[in-house]
Design a protein around this motif. Structure first.
Motif, PDB file in Angstrom:
ATOM      1  N   HIS A 120       0.853  -1.183   0.000  1.00  0.00           N
ATOM      2  CA  HIS A 120       0.000   0.000   0.000  1.00  0.00           C
ATOM      3  C   HIS A 120       0.897   1.245   0.000  1.00  0.00           C
ATOM      4  O   HIS A 120       1.108   1.895   1.022  1.00  0.00           O
ATOM      5  N   THR A 121       1.436   1.543  -1.164  1.00  0.00           N
ATOM      6  CA  THR A 121       2.327   2.692  -1.316  1.00  0.00           C
ATOM      7  C   THR A 121       1.720   3.685  -2.300  1.00  0.00           C
ATOM      8  O   THR A 121       0.897   3.326  -3.155  1.00  0.00           O
ATOM      9  N   HIS A 122       2.144   4.928  -2.169  1.00  0.00           N
ATOM     10  CA  HIS A 122       1.657   5.989  -3.043  1.00  0.00           C
ATOM     11  C   HIS A 122       2.843   6.848  -3.475  1.00  0.00           C
ATOM     12  O   HIS A 122       3.740   7.131  -2.683  1.00  0.00           O
ATOM     13  N   SER A 123       2.825   7.254  -4.728  1.00  0.00           N
ATOM     14  CA  SER A 123       3.917   8.083  -5.236  1.00  0.00           C
ATOM     15  C   SER A 123       3.354   9.203  -6.104  1.00  0.00           C
ATOM     16  O   SER A 123       2.326   9.041  -6.762  1.00  0.00           O
ATOM     17  N   PHE A 124       4.048  10.320  -6.057  1.00  0.00           N
ATOM     18  CA  PHE A 124       3.711  11.464  -6.910  1.00  0.00           C
ATOM     19  C   PHE A 124       5.008  11.959  -7.518  1.00  0.00           C
ATOM     20  O   PHE A 124       5.912  12.400  -6.806  1.00  0.00           O
ATOM     21  N   VAL A 125       5.107  11.857  -8.849  1.00  0.00           N
ATOM     22  CA  VAL A 125       6.358  12.142  -9.547  1.00  0.00           C
ATOM     23  C   VAL A 125       6.169  13.330 -10.472  1.00  0.00           C
ATOM     24  O   VAL A 125       5.208  13.386 -11.248  1.00  0.00           O
ATOM     25  N   THR A 126       7.081  14.279 -10.384  1.00  0.00           N
ATOM     26  CA  THR A 126       7.158  15.395 -11.319  1.00  0.00           C
ATOM     27  C   THR A 126       8.596  15.442 -11.840  1.00  0.00           C
ATOM     28  O   THR A 126       9.482  14.790 -11.271  1.00  0.00           O
ATOM     29  N   PRO A 127       8.868  16.194 -12.888  1.00  0.00           N
ATOM     30  CA  PRO A 127      10.250  16.261 -13.391  1.00  0.00           C
ATOM     31  C   PRO A 127      11.259  16.803 -12.394  1.00  0.00           C
ATOM     32  O   PRO A 127      12.463  16.612 -12.584  1.00  0.00           O
ATOM     33  N   MET A 182      -0.912  11.318 -22.159  1.00  0.00           N
ATOM     34  CA  MET A 182      -1.822  10.224 -22.512  1.00  0.00           C
ATOM     35  C   MET A 182      -2.040   9.273 -21.339  1.00  0.00           C
ATOM     36  O   MET A 182      -3.106   8.656 -21.221  1.00  0.00           O
ATOM     37  N   ALA A 183      -1.033   9.160 -20.460  1.00  0.00           N
ATOM     38  CA  ALA A 183      -1.162   8.290 -19.300  1.00  0.00           C
ATOM     39  C   ALA A 183      -1.865   8.975 -18.130  1.00  0.00           C
ATOM     40  O   ALA A 183      -2.063   8.363 -17.082  1.00  0.00           O
ATOM     41  N   GLY A 184      -2.238  10.253 -18.291  1.00  0.00           N
ATOM     42  CA  GLY A 184      -2.967  10.965 -17.247  1.00  0.00           C
ATOM     43  C   GLY A 184      -2.105  11.753 -16.288  1.00  0.00           C
ATOM     44  O   GLY A 184      -2.632  12.340 -15.340  1.00  0.00           O
ATOM     45  N   HIS A 185      -0.781  11.803 -16.503  1.00  0.00           N
ATOM     46  CA  HIS A 185       0.105  12.583 -15.641  1.00  0.00           C
ATOM     47  C   HIS A 185       0.193  14.005 -16.191  1.00  0.00           C
ATOM     48  O   HIS A 185       1.148  14.376 -16.886  1.00  0.00           O
ATOM     49  N   LEU A 186      -0.819  14.807 -15.887  1.00  0.00           N
ATOM     50  CA  LEU A 186      -0.946  16.119 -16.507  1.00  0.00           C
ATOM     51  C   LEU A 186       0.152  17.085 -16.085  1.00  0.00           C
ATOM     52  O   LEU A 186       0.659  17.854 -16.907  1.00  0.00           O
TER      53      LEU A 186
END
Length: 253
Positions: free
Chosen positions: A49-56, A221-225
């Motif tokens: 149960h992990t969560h990640s948020f990736v930006t450049p 396209m993958a939803g990572h706006l």
């Protein structure tokens, strides 16, 4: 491979996940691939149960429960798909239960510290030859092949030199494209070249942010706006810098 059995072990697993994600993001990996890789590694070691948020520019990774959220800042980015491939290979081995936590961390550190880029001379030679080939591909004549090779090679050398001393990549790209425009105009003025536009188009191609544009579209396209738009903006600035450098040269004539 279920290994998560305490807070200390959980922190080590999170560190391995973040290290893998950092390597991929710094070397041209797509956002969704980075998140998927970190999730798979965590699940392989017992954190489901992990969560990640990736930006450049950063990675935020958390685990359900009382464990703190960790952040890794991404300050430098380049293109080294070999490292991305190596991390993907290590991720598959971890998923198959072939690597324990300590060994995985050691191998990831080895990949992170390795200098796998081609020597500068090979990079310059590749940029020069590809410039000439692009000129022919864009319906240029063979008399413009060698001028494009010289122009593209010297322009790429200028980009490497400027980027070493100027931290802002936009400025280095602008100056490199300016050099390309001046050299191409010089070849036309001396009669050694025939079509100015074909020489310039072929010579600037090594500077064009093709991987950035591709990753921006794939992330959107993958939803990572957020990542898609930011990479698209970075690609636009690079394209604008190249165009502005050529436009300054044209303004002289």
């Amino acid at each position: 491979m279920e290994q998560a059995s305490g807070p200390g072990q959980t922190y080590k697993i999170v560190d391995v996940c973040l290290l893998a994600g950092k390597i991929m993001l710094q070397n041209g990996g797509e956002t969704y691939r980075v998140e998927d890789t970190m999730t798979r590694i965590a699940a392989s070691y017992g954190l489901h149960h992990t969560h990640s948020f990736v930006t450049p520019t950063g990675i935020i990774f958390s685990v359900d429960g009382s464990d703190p959220t960790k952040l890794v800042r991404i300050s430098t980015r380049s293109t080294d798909l070999h490292k991305v491939t190596l991390v993907n290979g290590l991720s598959r081995k971890i998923s198959n239960g072939e690597l324990d936590l300590q060994e995985a961390h050691r191998l990831l550190l080895k990949v992170d510290r390795a200098n796998l880029a081609y020597p500068v001379a090979i990079q310059i030679a590749a940029a020069a030859v590809s410039s000439g080939c692009f000129t022919i591909m864009f319906n240029g004549g063979w008399p413009d092949f060698l001028p494009a090779v010289v122009t593209g090679g010297l322009g790429f050398i200028g980009f490497l030199i400027f980027h070493r001393y100027v931290l802002i990549k936009f400025v280095a790209e602008f100056l490199a494209s300016f050099i390309i425009g001046m050299l191409a105009s010089l070849f036309i003025w001396t009669g050694l070249g025939q079509e100015l536009d074909k020489i310039i188009i072929g010579s600037v191609m090594p500077l064009v942010p093709g991987l950035l544009i591709t990753n921006a579209v794939r992330d959107l396209m993958a939803g990572h706006l957020v990542s898609g738009l930011s990479k698209g903006a970075e690609a636009f600035l690079t394209a604008f810098a190249i165009g502005a450098g050529i436009a300054v040269v044209f303004s002289f004539y």
